[in-house]
Design an enzyme around this catalytic site. Structure first.
Site, PDB file in Angstrom:
ATOM      1  N   PRO A   9      37.312  -5.078 -28.316  1.00  0.00           N
ATOM      2  CA  PRO A   9      37.253  -3.813 -28.031  1.00  0.00           C
ATOM      3  C   PRO A   9      35.714  -3.360 -27.718  1.00  0.00           C
ATOM      4  CG  PRO A   9      37.545  -4.352 -30.227  1.00  0.00           C
ATOM      5  CD  PRO A   9      37.976  -5.624 -29.522  1.00  0.00           C
ATOM      6  N   ASN A  10      35.452  -2.393 -27.029  1.00  0.00           N
ATOM      7  CA  ASN A  10      34.362  -1.770 -26.528  1.00  0.00           C
ATOM      8  C   ASN A  10      33.303  -2.549 -25.746  1.00  0.00           C
ATOM      9  OD1 ASN A  10      34.720   0.604 -28.172  1.00  0.00           O
ATOM     10  ND2 ASN A  10      34.417  -0.645 -30.136  1.00  0.00           N
ATOM     11  N   ARG A  17      26.675   1.058 -23.699  1.00  0.00           N
ATOM     12  CA  ARG A  17      26.592   0.836 -25.067  1.00  0.00           C
ATOM     13  C   ARG A  17      25.393   0.078 -25.658  1.00  0.00           C
ATOM     14  NH1 ARG A  17      30.592  -3.437 -28.297  1.00  0.00           N
ATOM     15  NH2 ARG A  17      30.393  -2.996 -30.280  1.00  0.00           N
ATOM     16  N   TYR A  22      22.675  -5.011 -26.837  1.00  0.00           N
ATOM     17  CA  TYR A  22      23.639  -5.843 -25.956  1.00  0.00           C
ATOM     18  C   TYR A  22      23.243  -6.084 -24.369  1.00  0.00           C
ATOM     19  CZ  TYR A  22      26.917  -4.717 -29.697  1.00  0.00           C
ATOM     20  OH  TYR A  22      27.496  -4.671 -31.090  1.00  0.00           O
ATOM     21  N   ASN A  73      35.009 -13.525 -27.177  1.00  0.00           N
ATOM     22  CA  ASN A  73      34.413 -12.426 -27.780  1.00  0.00           C
ATOM     23  C   ASN A  73      35.167 -11.670 -28.355  1.00  0.00           C
ATOM     24  OD1 ASN A  73      32.563 -10.641 -28.979  1.00  0.00           O
ATOM     25  ND2 ASN A  73      31.218 -10.641 -27.130  1.00  0.00           N
ATOM     26  N   ALA A  76      34.434  -6.451 -32.481  1.00  0.00           N
ATOM     27  CA  ALA A  76      34.693  -6.038 -33.961  1.00  0.00           C
ATOM     28  C   ALA A  76      35.770  -6.715 -34.548  1.00  0.00           C
ATOM     29  CB  ALA A  76      34.840  -4.443 -33.890  1.00  0.00           C
ATOM     30  N   GLU A  97      33.586 -19.569 -29.717  1.00  0.00           N
ATOM     31  CA  GLU A  97      33.324 -17.930 -29.927  1.00  0.00           C
ATOM     32  C   GLU A  97      32.068 -17.527 -29.599  1.00  0.00           C
ATOM     33  OE1 GLU A  97      33.138 -17.330 -34.325  1.00  0.00           O
ATOM     34  OE2 GLU A  97      32.643 -15.277 -34.087  1.00  0.00           O
ATOM     35  N   HIS A  99      28.970 -14.280 -28.878  1.00  0.00           N
ATOM     36  CA  HIS A  99      28.707 -12.953 -29.403  1.00  0.00           C
ATOM     37  C   HIS A  99      27.143 -12.799 -28.553  1.00  0.00           C
ATOM     38  CE1 HIS A  99      31.726 -12.341 -32.100  1.00  0.00           C
ATOM     39  NE2 HIS A  99      31.410 -13.518 -32.682  1.00  0.00           N
ATOM     40  N   ARG A 106      22.146  -8.772 -38.044  1.00  0.00           N
ATOM     41  CA  ARG A 106      22.622  -7.381 -37.883  1.00  0.00           C
ATOM     42  C   ARG A 106      23.168  -7.078 -39.615  1.00  0.00           C
ATOM     43  NH1 ARG A 106      25.931  -6.216 -32.877  1.00  0.00           N
ATOM     44  NH2 ARG A 106      25.397  -4.140 -33.590  1.00  0.00           N
TER      45      ARG A 106
HETATM   46  C1  DQA Z   1      29.669  -8.467 -30.705  1.00  0.00           C
HETATM   47  C2  DQA Z   1      29.133  -8.117 -32.284  1.00  0.00           C
HETATM   48  C3  DQA Z   1      30.277  -7.643 -32.920  1.00  0.00           C
HETATM   49  O1  DQA Z   1      29.641  -7.429 -34.274  1.00  0.00           O
HETATM   50  C4  DQA Z   1      30.585  -6.275 -32.304  1.00  0.00           C
HETATM   51  O2  DQA Z   1      31.533  -5.458 -33.104  1.00  0.00           O
HETATM   52  C5  DQA Z   1      30.655  -6.238 -30.966  1.00  0.00           C
HETATM   53  C6  DQA Z   1      29.986  -7.101 -30.057  1.00  0.00           C
HETATM   54  C7  DQA Z   1      28.512  -9.272 -29.749  1.00  0.00           C
HETATM   55  O3  DQA Z   1      28.933  -9.714 -28.739  1.00  0.00           O
HETATM   56  O4  DQA Z   1      27.637  -9.314 -30.165  1.00  0.00           O
HETATM   57  O5  DQA Z   1      31.560  -5.315 -30.412  1.00  0.00           O
HETATM   58  O6  DQA Z   1      30.853  -9.448 -30.708  1.00  0.00           O
END
Ligand code: DQA
Length: 147
Positions: A9-10, A17, A22, A73, A76, A97, A99, A106
């Protein structure tokens, strides 16, 4: 070598964002760069992004018997989804995985990943480069290098 990149998501909001966290690249830009690299490395790569937990689980299940490596990835859902963890474990496809941000520098709720234990490893904190590293590692692992 068939590799699937799964994003949660997102991440479709990248570029808009929190660029301070990011970066400025959009998701299509990241995918374009990864496609070019995959071609160079002789791998086939496909992408799936969803804001919905169940769709991500469906995609992981569909990858069974089709894809040899996953780069995930889960955004959240990394910190909350037992179901995505179980799906990765169920299909048994090796996964990395990724990020973009350093989740350990964080908020405390981001310090826990439910997915790392069912992945081969985790890369975080290097922005887009983390995806590139993950792809290079995936290809090496599929070639049996570094085992
Ligand atoms: C994320 C880190 C997560 O905590 C966050 O919710 C994201 C992006 C990252 O790529 O840094 O949406 O996965």
């Amino acid at each position: 070598m068939k590799i699937m990149v799964i994003e949660g998501p997102n991440l479709n909001m990248l570029g808009i964002r929190r660029p301070d966290i990011y970066g400025n690249m959009t998701l299509p830009e990241i995918h374009e760069k990864l496609s070019v690299l995959a071609k160079e490395l002789g791998a086939e790569i496909n992408f799936f992004q969803s804001n919905h937990e169940g769709e991500i689980i469906d995609q992981i299940q569909k990858a069974y018997g089709v894809y040899e490596y996953l780069i995930i990835n889960a955004a959240a859902y990394t910190h909350t989804s037992v179901a995505i963890r179980d799906a990765l474990e169920a299909v048994g496809i090796p996964a990395i995985e990724v990020h973009l941000s350093n989740i350990f520098s964080r908020e405390p709720f981001r310090h826990v990943s439910l997915l790392t234990p069912v992945c081969e490893g985790q890369i975080c904190g290097f922005g887009y480069l983390g995806y590139e590293m993950a792809l290079r590692i995936a290809v090496s692992r599929l070639k049996g290098v570094g085992r």
